[in-house]
Design an enzyme around this catalytic site. Structure first.
Site, PDB file in Angstrom:
ATOM      1  N   GLU A 146      -0.680  -8.906  -1.307  1.00 37.42           N
ATOM      2  CA  GLU A 146      -1.138  -8.534  -0.014  1.00 37.42           C
ATOM      3  C   GLU A 146      -2.359  -7.365  -0.419  1.00 37.42           C
ATOM      4  O   GLU A 146      -2.442  -6.097   0.779  1.00 37.42           O
ATOM      5  CB  GLU A 146      -0.632  -7.790   1.016  1.00 37.42           C
ATOM      6  CG  GLU A 146      -0.411  -7.364   2.269  1.00 37.42           C
ATOM      7  CD  GLU A 146       0.368  -6.518   2.854  1.00 37.42           C
ATOM      8  OE1 GLU A 146       0.601  -5.552   2.611  1.00 37.42           O
ATOM      9  OE2 GLU A 146       1.064  -6.862   3.883  1.00 37.42           O
ATOM     10  N   HIS A 192       5.985   5.136  13.155  1.00 36.31           N
ATOM     11  CA  HIS A 192       6.243   5.933  11.991  1.00 36.31           C
ATOM     12  C   HIS A 192       5.090   6.549  11.096  1.00 36.31           C
ATOM     13  O   HIS A 192       5.191   7.383  10.049  1.00 36.31           O
ATOM     14  CB  HIS A 192       6.953   5.177  11.057  1.00 36.31           C
ATOM     15  CG  HIS A 192       6.872   4.389  10.046  1.00 36.31           C
ATOM     16  ND1 HIS A 192       6.225   3.180  10.873  1.00 36.31           N
ATOM     17  CD2 HIS A 192       6.241   3.555   9.100  1.00 36.31           C
ATOM     18  CE1 HIS A 192       5.650   2.372  10.154  1.00 36.31           C
ATOM     19  NE2 HIS A 192       5.340   2.715   9.193  1.00 36.31           N
ATOM     20  N   ARG A 201       2.617   7.851   9.497  1.00 38.09           N
ATOM     21  CA  ARG A 201       1.989   9.502   9.279  1.00 38.09           C
ATOM     22  C   ARG A 201       0.803   9.948   9.667  1.00 38.09           C
ATOM     23  O   ARG A 201       0.922  11.037  10.221  1.00 38.09           O
ATOM     24  CB  ARG A 201       1.428   9.422   7.168  1.00 38.09           C
ATOM     25  CG  ARG A 201       3.199   9.707   6.209  1.00 38.09           C
ATOM     26  CD  ARG A 201       2.672   9.610   5.143  1.00 38.09           C
ATOM     27  NE  ARG A 201       3.973  10.011   4.202  1.00 38.09           N
ATOM     28  CZ  ARG A 201       4.601  11.148   4.089  1.00 38.09           C
ATOM     29  NH1 ARG A 201       3.964  12.392   3.933  1.00 38.09           N
ATOM     30  NH2 ARG A 201       6.126  11.050   3.737  1.00 38.09           N
ATOM     31  N   GLU A 215      -2.815   4.839   3.068  1.00 38.32           N
ATOM     32  CA  GLU A 215      -2.107   3.446   2.745  1.00 38.32           C
ATOM     33  C   GLU A 215      -3.302   3.536   1.997  1.00 38.32           C
ATOM     34  O   GLU A 215      -3.797   2.509   1.857  1.00 38.32           O
ATOM     35  CB  GLU A 215      -1.082   2.538   3.688  1.00 38.32           C
ATOM     36  CG  GLU A 215      -0.132   2.952   3.270  1.00 38.32           C
ATOM     37  CD  GLU A 215       0.571   4.869   4.992  1.00 38.32           C
ATOM     38  OE1 GLU A 215      -0.716   5.021   5.300  1.00 38.32           O
ATOM     39  OE2 GLU A 215       1.098   4.658   5.034  1.00 38.32           O
ATOM     40  N   HIS A 260      13.098   4.664  13.698  1.00 37.51           N
ATOM     41  CA  HIS A 260      12.848   5.067  11.893  1.00 37.51           C
ATOM     42  C   HIS A 260      13.666   6.840  11.170  1.00 37.51           C
ATOM     43  O   HIS A 260      13.736   7.517  12.211  1.00 37.51           O
ATOM     44  CB  HIS A 260      11.064   5.504  11.418  1.00 37.51           C
ATOM     45  CG  HIS A 260      10.640   4.918  10.181  1.00 37.51           C
ATOM     46  ND1 HIS A 260      10.549   6.129   9.413  1.00 37.51           N
ATOM     47  CD2 HIS A 260      10.244   4.190   9.364  1.00 37.51           C
ATOM     48  CE1 HIS A 260      10.049   5.671   7.873  1.00 37.51           C
ATOM     49  NE2 HIS A 260       9.921   4.269   8.327  1.00 37.51           N
ATOM     50  N   ASP A 268       1.062  -1.559   0.229  1.00 37.38           N
ATOM     51  CA  ASP A 268      -0.117   0.153  -0.076  1.00 37.38           C
ATOM     52  C   ASP A 268       0.624   1.580  -0.105  1.00 37.38           C
ATOM     53  O   ASP A 268       0.553   2.341   0.643  1.00 37.38           O
ATOM     54  CB  ASP A 268      -0.923  -0.164   1.036  1.00 37.38           C
ATOM     55  CG  ASP A 268      -0.384  -0.114   2.535  1.00 37.38           C
ATOM     56  OD1 ASP A 268       0.910   0.178   2.955  1.00 37.38           O
ATOM     57  OD2 ASP A 268      -0.947  -0.577   3.577  1.00 37.38           O
TER      58      ASP A 268
END
Ligand code: UD1
Ligand code: UDP
Length: 376
Positions: free
Chosen positions: A117, A209, A211, A131, A241, A95
């Site tokens: 996936e 991590h 967003r 995503e 990260h 994604d």
């Protein structure tokens, strides 16, 4: 059959690696890899661990890249490679922006797209962001949908993907874990050796991590500090990260705590060793939610929603939200509940048997041969 894998971030690389390795071992596949390098160091770590062959490295990463600029440059650069290579199929995973653009450019160039996936959904366009929308957009672009679970298949059917275009294959992330776990020469790196040497009591492994979590990252770091202060023998190991936004929120809060060990991102084999040594994993990652049941580790997920409800149903994952108080309450409560810790550790793994790569290769061979037969 020429299969072109387009990928660019750490989690994609981990999950395509076993499929690339398996297909490369067969005579009937010609594997071409296009590394967008949406990530740089974190991608290179995976390439090294799995010895992934590199056909094209687009090296696009810039510091603090925006979604729009990344999308634009990838569209141009991946399109160019596909026009030159003319593969029989473009394979994308998951994604990310690299996944979405691999799917989009494959579609533009008239090349069938296969999606590994496929079908994960929270049904909330902002969680995870971007995503959830990336994977939804790959749906109509793809011809072959490799869904890890029955739930993922059902999500695709609801979006009118044809039943005979969906195959339940498990998640190739479990293949990656199986391959790494079978390696007998695993050695701890210096960074992890140093951190673990300081841990006498329980250990929590942390990653964060997302967003959509960036506005809460200071609160997440503060929650970890609160948990450490409330539990004198606890140590936290947190490979941070490389996103500057993550690092600038986490470092000032946690770098000075003597029982919080902030490391650079660990190579995948090292991170697996860390999870094995941990009592609890606290994360907002997607892939780690799948790895936990395989490793028998309880995972507390710092999110409001998950696209992996199978893990919650299996009892190995718990959503703890993104607020400081909720994270602290859930972690302390689990640490004090031995029975619940044991129960979460015993949950069965719903995400696959580690043989996804073989299934994907067999299905793709059949489908591409069928297509060739129909066209001639
Ligand atoms: C991206 C994916 C996300 C995935 C995550 C895995 C998108 C939109 N997001 O997150 O789905 O869960 O990767 O980690 O595709 N950086 C480095 N070196 C690296 C990697 C990153 O310096 O090896 C820094 C760079 O400054 C970069 C920033 O981190 O600009 C953010 O990288 P990016 O791929 O844009 O991260 P996310 O979108 O947060
Ligand atoms: N991982 C790793 N090193 C680390 C932290 C995580 O190799 O220091 C692995 C982890 O085992 C999992 C994957 O990276 O397989 C998850 O990547 P990430 O959390 O960045 O992305 P997501 O899965 O959320 O898309």
């Amino acid at each position: 059959m020429k299969i072109c894998f387009v990928f660019g971030t750490r989690p994609e690389a981990i999950k395509v690696a076993p499929v690339i390795t398996y297909m490369s071992s067969l005579d009937d596949f010609d594997v071409v890899t296009v590394l967008t390098a949406q990530h740089r160091e974190m991608l290179d770590q995976v390439v090294e661990v799995f010895d992934i062959p590199v056909s094209h490295d687009l090296n696009v990463m810039t510091e603090n890249q925006t979604l729009s600029s990344l999308t634009a440059i990838l569209c141009e650069r991946v399109g160019q490679v596909l026009r030159n290579e003319r593969p029989d199929c473009v394979m994308v995973q998951g994604d990310t922006t690299s996944c979405f653009i691999g799917g989009l450019t494959g579609f533009y160039e008239g090349i069938p797209v296969a999606h590994l996936e496929a079908g994960l959904r929270t049904n909330d366009p902002r969680q995870p962001f971007p995503e959830e929308i990336n994977r939804r957009l790959v749906g109509p672009l793809a011809s072959f949908h490799f869904a890890p679970t029955e739930t993922a298949r059902a999500n695709l059917l609801k979006e009118n993907v044809a039943d005979d275009r969906i195959w339940i294959t498990g998640n190739s992330g479990i293949d990656a874990l199986r391959i790494i776990s079978e390696r007998e020469d695993a050695q701890l790196c210096d960074a992890l050796t140093g951190a673990l040497a300081l841990c006498e009591g329980p250990v929590i492994a942390v990653t964060s991590h997302r967003r959509e979590n960036l506005p809460f990252m200071h609160g997440i770091a503060s929650a970890i500090r609160d948990i450490l202060d409330a539990t004198p023998d606890l140590n936290v190991i947190f490979p941070v990260h490389l996103s500057p936004k993550v690092r600038s929120a986490v470092m000032p809060v946690l770098a000075t705590h003597d029982r919080c060990h902030l490391l650079d991102p660990l190579a995948y084999d090292q991170f697996v060793l860390l999870m094995k040594r941990s009592d609890i994993v606290l994360t907002d990652s997607g892939g780690i939610q799948e790895e936990a049941p395989y490793l028998g580790k309880p995972v507390l997920v710092m999110r409001r929603k998950t696209e992996r409800p199978e893990g919650v149903q299996a009892g190995t994952l718990k959503l703890v939200g993104d607020s400081r108080k909720s994270i602290v309450d859930h972690v302390l409560s689990l640490m004090n509940d031995t029975a619940e810790l044991k129960r979460m550790s015993r949950a069965t793994n719903p995400f696959g048997d580690g043989r996804t790569s073989e299934r994907v290769a067999d299905i793709l061979r059949d489908q591409l041969e069928k297509r060739d037969g129909e066209q001639s």
